[in-house]
Design a protein around this motif. Sequence first.
Motif, PDB file in Angstrom:
ATOM      1  N   GLN A  58       0.835  -1.211   0.000  1.00 15.30           N
ATOM      2  CA  GLN A  58       0.000   0.000   0.000  1.00 15.30           C
ATOM      3  C   GLN A  58       0.867   1.259   0.000  1.00 15.30           C
ATOM      4  OE1 GLN A  58      -3.093  -0.517  -0.760  1.00 15.30           O
ATOM      5  NE2 GLN A  58      -2.462  -2.677  -0.565  1.00 15.30           N
ATOM      6  N   ARG A  62       1.099   4.373  -2.696  1.00 12.84           N
ATOM      7  CA  ARG A  62       0.749   5.675  -2.065  1.00 12.84           C
ATOM      8  C   ARG A  62      -0.667   5.642  -1.514  1.00 12.84           C
ATOM      9  NH1 ARG A  62       5.370   5.469  -2.958  1.00 12.84           N
ATOM     10  NH2 ARG A  62       6.660   6.754  -4.318  1.00 12.84           N
ATOM     11  N   HIS A  63      -1.050   4.478  -0.947  1.00  7.98           N
ATOM     12  CA  HIS A  63      -2.403   4.327  -0.405  1.00  7.98           C
ATOM     13  C   HIS A  63      -2.471   4.576   1.096  1.00  7.98           C
ATOM     14  CE1 HIS A  63      -4.699   1.826  -3.643  1.00  7.98           C
ATOM     15  NE2 HIS A  63      -4.325   3.013  -4.068  1.00  7.98           N
ATOM     16  N   VAL A  64      -1.326   4.712   1.749  1.00  5.78           N
ATOM     17  CA  VAL A  64      -1.352   4.943   3.203  1.00  5.78           C
ATOM     18  C   VAL A  64      -0.453   6.131   3.564  1.00  5.78           C
ATOM     19  CG1 VAL A  64      -1.857   2.567   3.899  1.00  5.78           C
ATOM     20  CG2 VAL A  64       0.510   3.241   3.567  1.00  5.78           C
TER      21      VAL A  64
END
Lengths: 149, 431
Positions: A58, A62-64
């Motif tokens: 993630q 760049r999801h967190v």
Amino acid sequence: MKVIHRLMIAAAAALLLWAGLAYQVSRPPDASGYQRVVLQVAGTAHDAAATGVLVGRQQLHRHVTDAFATTAYDDAMKAVAGAEQKLALAVAPDGTSATLRDRLAPLVQATARELSDAAGAGDDATLGAAVAALDGTARQLDDLIEDNP
Amino acid sequence: MSASSVTSRTEAPPSPAGGGGVKQVLAIALGVLTAIGGFVDIGDIVANAEAGARFGLAHAWVLLLGVIGICAYAEMSGRVTAVSGRPVFDLVRERLGPRVALANLAGSLFVTVLTLGAEIGGVGLALQLATSVDYLLWVPVVGVVLWATLWRAKFSLLENLFGITGLTLVVFIIAFFRLSPDTGQLWHQAAHPGPPAGEDWGTYWFMAVALFASAMTPYEVFFFSSGGVEERWSSKDLLTSRVNVFVGFPLGGLLAFALMATAATVFHPLQMSVDALSQVALPAAVALGKLGLAAAILGFFAATFGAAMETGLSSAYTVAQYFGWAWGKLRRPREAARFHTVLMVAILVGVAVLMTTIDPIQLTEYTLVFSAVALPLTYLPILVVANDRGYLGRRVNGRLANTVGLLYLAIVLAAAIAAIPLMIVTRMGGG
């Protein structure tokens, strides 16, 4: 029966129960008990490694946020540290158990190291390598668990 | 005599003047708050995510059972409050005597204060997810803010703020669909209850008891009924009470189910368990990125802070109602000094428990087990009071309510008996 006698019987029963529980909790594990400890440690390390893989992927997408990733790695590393301590405190009762321990211990150490690498990765390449390593370790831990049902 | 018991036994206190329709719509928010902060609290977040990760949807039926049970008993307590104008705990003491009520008080207070500690820990963990500052540093801050909020803020403001913010947990429903789950597999798990490979029946039933207890936590009904008195419900508000129960609680149940379903989709195929709040939030990030993650963290914060307010208030409500002290958020602290003192002490105990460095998730798991043990002490007296014509007149339980009530009494009794042995045999669900 007087109240004092009833109280004494109740106290004696409570004491016996407590002593039994204390003995049960503190006695050194036999082979099956040791195997249970090993599997618990392997399960914890596996979960931590798998969590590291999920969080790392993630991060690469760049999801967190950084704060979340730091916390998630911290949680996973704490779990592995607890598992390492649990394994170190248990004494292998026989050769087979010692072999099992010798197979597990390096995997637990690898999990801790790779989680630390992922948490401290400064670029995507380093993070990607740490995630790949964690994935491999998680698979090996999974195999160990499946080999010892 | 309790402050509320100055009202007649069958006549409700007069409702304040105001726009009837708007007031009714606003009153429904109480149910939403109870559903979000009460149904989805740290216990539900932990238990549902753990169950989903380890067992898939094999415990979906337990959640459904819990939702129906809490609806049945919350409807009873809401009806008792609306018709009598008094909170359930007040009537329990009067109807069953101080000894039975003391057993009820001791059981529910112990569990509620422990739950308060777990909720404060949950708020700390949510803040840690947002800031990466260790939760233990947040815990005293949360304790002070919680106390100040309950001291100063209006009941209606708290209700609306946390009710609406807690709804951001809807992100888990959206995430579930975005994850493109294998619905056939999930349906198979739900339709064939039982432990998957690698788990045993002991841990399956331990998790079932924990999930059931998380849905039927004792403080929920006491908070709901005391909140009804604070909102000055009368017989005219029976419809509002029922809408709150039959809309609010199932909504909470749906959010809890979404937590279970997303964990079942992301973690169960990896054969991993969940034991940290950061893991519970991951499915939202996987499906929706940073926005989903932010909504999940905000939802955790609102649900746990809302539940911390409810458990804090519930502790003070029950003690004040048992001893007949003046109570309530509508009174100034000076007029209900002992109520506010109990509230402050409960928060201090909750913070002190966490400062021992016990893991809040572990504390939650223990709380759920003890909660299961205390369930009959809470629900039997409610059933008795709901059948008393002296308080409810013609509004006593009908045949359906009594059948469901008795059935659930048998279930909570079974859960209470099984909880401790299962905890020991399964080593707290570890297997």
